[in-house]
Design an enzyme around this catalytic site. Structure first.
Site, PDB file in Angstrom:
ATOM      1  N   TYR A   1       0.847  -1.190   0.000  1.00  0.00           N
ATOM      2  CA  TYR A   1       0.000   0.000   0.000  1.00  0.00           C
ATOM      3  C   TYR A   1       0.880   1.237   0.000  1.00  0.00           C
ATOM      4  O   TYR A   1       1.819   1.335   0.798  1.00  0.00           O
ATOM      5  CB  TYR A   1      -0.908   0.008   1.242  1.00  0.00           C
ATOM      6  CG  TYR A   1      -1.815   1.216   1.301  1.00  0.00           C
ATOM      7  CD1 TYR A   1      -2.831   1.392   0.365  1.00  0.00           C
ATOM      8  CD2 TYR A   1      -1.659   2.183   2.293  1.00  0.00           C
ATOM      9  CE1 TYR A   1      -3.669   2.501   0.417  1.00  0.00           C
ATOM     10  CE2 TYR A   1      -2.495   3.287   2.350  1.00  0.00           C
ATOM     11  CZ  TYR A   1      -3.497   3.447   1.415  1.00  0.00           C
ATOM     12  OH  TYR A   1      -4.325   4.542   1.468  1.00  0.00           O
TER      13      TYR A   1
ATOM     14  N   ASP B   1       9.386   3.111   0.144  1.00  0.00           N
ATOM     15  CA  ASP B   1       8.303   3.721   0.919  1.00  0.00           C
ATOM     16  C   ASP B   1       8.470   3.338   2.386  1.00  0.00           C
ATOM     17  O   ASP B   1       8.226   2.204   2.787  1.00  0.00           O
ATOM     18  CB  ASP B   1       6.950   3.241   0.363  1.00  0.00           C
ATOM     19  CG  ASP B   1       5.767   3.916   1.055  1.00  0.00           C
ATOM     20  OD1 ASP B   1       5.985   4.644   2.042  1.00  0.00           O
ATOM     21  OD2 ASP B   1       4.621   3.696   0.589  1.00  0.00           O
TER      22      ASP B   1
ATOM     23  N   LYS C   1       3.540   9.120   8.943  1.00  0.00           N
ATOM     24  CA  LYS C   1       3.226   8.535  10.248  1.00  0.00           C
ATOM     25  C   LYS C   1       4.151   9.040  11.371  1.00  0.00           C
ATOM     26  O   LYS C   1       3.960  10.164  11.812  1.00  0.00           O
ATOM     27  CB  LYS C   1       3.181   7.009  10.123  1.00  0.00           C
ATOM     28  CG  LYS C   1       2.059   6.604   9.122  1.00  0.00           C
ATOM     29  CD  LYS C   1       1.699   5.153   9.124  1.00  0.00           C
ATOM     30  CE  LYS C   1       0.434   4.925   8.308  1.00  0.00           C
ATOM     31  NZ  LYS C   1       0.620   4.423   6.963  1.00  0.00           N
TER      32      LYS C   1
HETATM   33  C1  LIG Z   1       0.010   4.759   5.583  1.00  0.00           C
HETATM   34  C2  LIG Z   1       0.832   4.506   4.385  1.00  0.00           C
HETATM   35  C3  LIG Z   1       0.802   5.361   3.262  1.00  0.00           C
HETATM   36  C4  LIG Z   1      -0.203   6.489   3.124  1.00  0.00           C
HETATM   37  O1  LIG Z   1      -0.025   7.480   4.087  1.00  0.00           O
HETATM   38  P1  LIG Z   1      -1.262   8.447   4.416  1.00  0.00           P
HETATM   39  O2  LIG Z   1      -0.681   9.464   5.340  1.00  0.00           O
HETATM   40  O3  LIG Z   1      -2.321   7.591   5.024  1.00  0.00           O
HETATM   41  O4  LIG Z   1      -1.709   9.046   3.127  1.00  0.00           O
HETATM   42  C5  LIG Z   1       1.704   5.144   2.241  1.00  0.00           C
HETATM   43  N1  LIG Z   1       2.584   4.126   2.299  1.00  0.00           N
HETATM   44  C6  LIG Z   1       2.631   3.283   3.342  1.00  0.00           C
HETATM   45  C7  LIG Z   1       3.658   2.185   3.357  1.00  0.00           C
HETATM   46  C8  LIG Z   1       1.759   3.430   4.408  1.00  0.00           C
HETATM   47  O5  LIG Z   1       1.781   2.565   5.427  1.00  0.00           O
END
Ligand SMILES: *Cc1c(COP(=O)(O)O)cnc(C)c1O
Length: 441
Positions: free
Chosen positions: A146, A241, A274
């Site tokens: 994701y 990511d 986060k």
């Molecule tokens: C949570 C998440 C996102 C998206 O971040 P948001 O602040 O919710 O838009 C993207 N990549 C990863 C790996 C995530 O866990």
């Protein structure tokens, strides 16, 4: 008002009653708990019922909720003005802190950092940068990873290996999804095959540093390093990511974790979110100067944000990162290990087949005999054992993530008392999981 009544009321004005889908409890059933406040390892519902929290706002609250120094920094920043739409000293300090902290064995892969407000924006911008840098359009992503909800990253796997993807959501144009290749995780042959089949067209590979949005599925040792090598051999970039893993699994994120060993690799772009915002809307794109300096105003890749680098959010993030020292990570690691082991012991005592999968302090339980290394394996587990397990824990005052496909999150505030309460609740939850009945196919 009970949660049920409140949820019914919410649904009258908010789609599905929630502002992000997993909060709706769809995969575990029942009504979501409405939270009124939180402190340390606990959240409190609107009746004042206390729950030990293993969601931690999906990661950010690594110090625990409402940490006094973070709250103080936020209040001080707020009293000086909520938003200026102009550069500030604190955002420079945050960029420098991230740059200096993400280092291992003398390597310092991040030369530039731009702040945005969400992880979705960060990955969206990372993709645009990779396309701008390479002059190519196609992106490789992994099934089950994701990266937020931008169009091209919500693609799902097509029918065959290394074929172009189909939209993963209504509202995504097929020709946007067709620029994304979705391939199985931990499968380097599939990566090689994709590059061979689409020679000269692939701008970047985007990968969760360690995947934790299909439950936790760590990379096989050397996987990220091999991705970096293969991408660079083909003139493509590697986007790592770390929105979830960054500053959660360690002071230098998953990259620091791997690069402390023999698996060193060079990401071109890294995204954060986060924990970097400490619970406020803040995320970042970081990486090589020659790539990041393509961003406007220096270069032709456009990106902007009215609230980017918001001073209140930066205060929360900067204070959180400054407080997240080696001792904090030791406490989070140890708390995660204790909870994971207790969950595994309880399930084993009831004869429930399971594997605890972890990436540093991030972990989740897979209800299967064997470890899952990709999305197909994760989906094949006995996921129907999770809802009764989840609800038993909730009834006993422990709030787990409301989906088997999410990681469990600990914080440095999860002390012996909080962990003891989790341990005490696990045997009954394991009995509920053992008693669960498979749905009729
Ligand atoms: C949570 C998440 C996102 C998206 O971040 P948001 O602040 O919710 O838009 C993207 N990549 C990863 C790996 C995530 O866990």
């Amino acid at each position: 008002m009970t949660d049920g009544a409140l949820f019914a009321r919410a649904k009258q004005s908010i789609p599905g009653g929630v502002n992000s889908p997993v909060r709706a409890f769809r995969s575990v059933g029942g009504d979501p708990v409405f939270i009124a406040s939180a402190r340390g390892p606990f959240v409190y519902d609107t009746d004042g019922t206390e729950y030990v929290d293993l969601v931690c706002s999906w990661g950010p609250m690594i110090l625990g909720h409402a940490h006094p120094e973070v709250v103080d920094a936020v209040q001080t920043a707020a009293s000086r003005g909520l938003s200026f739409g102009a550069p500030t000293l604190a955002e420079v300090e945050l960029a420098e802190l991230v740059r200096d902290r993400v280092s291992a064995d003398g390597a310092r892969p991040l030369e530039r950092i731009r702040l945005v407000s969400t992880g979705t924006e960060a990955t969206m911008t990372a993709i645009r940068l990779a396309r701008g840098y390479t002059g190519r359009d196609v992106i490789i992503k992994f099934a089950g990873h994701y990266h937020g909800h931008s169009d091209g990253l919500l693609a799902e796997a097509g029918s065959g290996l290394a074929t172009l993807a189909i939209p993963g959501s209504a509202g995504v144009p097929a020709d946007v999804a067709a620029h994304t290749l979705v391939i199985p995780y931990n499968d380097l042959d599939a990566v090689e095959a994709a590059f061979a089949a689409h020679a000269g067209r692939i701008a970047a590979v985007i990968v969760e540093a360690a995947s934790a949005n299909m439950g936790v599925v760590p990379p096989t040792p050397g996987f990220n390093a091999a991705l970096s090598r293969i991408a660079h051999e083909h003139g493509a970039l590697l986007i790592v990511d770390e929105v979830l893993t960054g500053f959660r699994v360690g002071p230098a994120g998953w990259w620091g974790y791997e690069n402390a060993g023999a698996l060193a690799y060079q990401p071109d772009i890294v995204t954060y979110g986060k924990v970097i915002g400490g619970g406020m809307p803040l995320a970042a794109i970081a990486g090589r100067a020659d790539v990041l300096d393509l961003l406007a105003p220096l270069g032709p890749v456009y990106q902007a944000g009215t609230l980017s680098g918001n001073p209140v959010a930066v205060a929360a993030g900067l204070t959180t990162l400054r407080l997240a020292d080696a001792d904090v990570y030791r406490r989070v690691d140890s708390a995660a290990q204790r909870v994971a082991q207790a969950a595994s012991r309880a399930l084993a005592a009831e004869g429930v087949a399971h594997v605890v999968q972890n990436a540093g302090s991030l972990f989740s339980i897979v209800f299967a005999d064997e470890a899952a290394t990709d999305y197909d394996a994760v989906r094949a587990q006995e996921s129907w054992r999770y809802p009764p397990f989840f609800h038993s824990m909730l009834d006993q005052g422990v709030s787990l993530p409301p989906s088997v496909f999410e990681a469990w999150f600990l914080s440095a505030s999860h002390d012996d008392d909080a962990i003891g309460r989790i341990e005490a609740a696990l045997p009954a939850a394991a009995r509920a999981a053992a008693a669960a009945v498979a749905p009729v196919a």
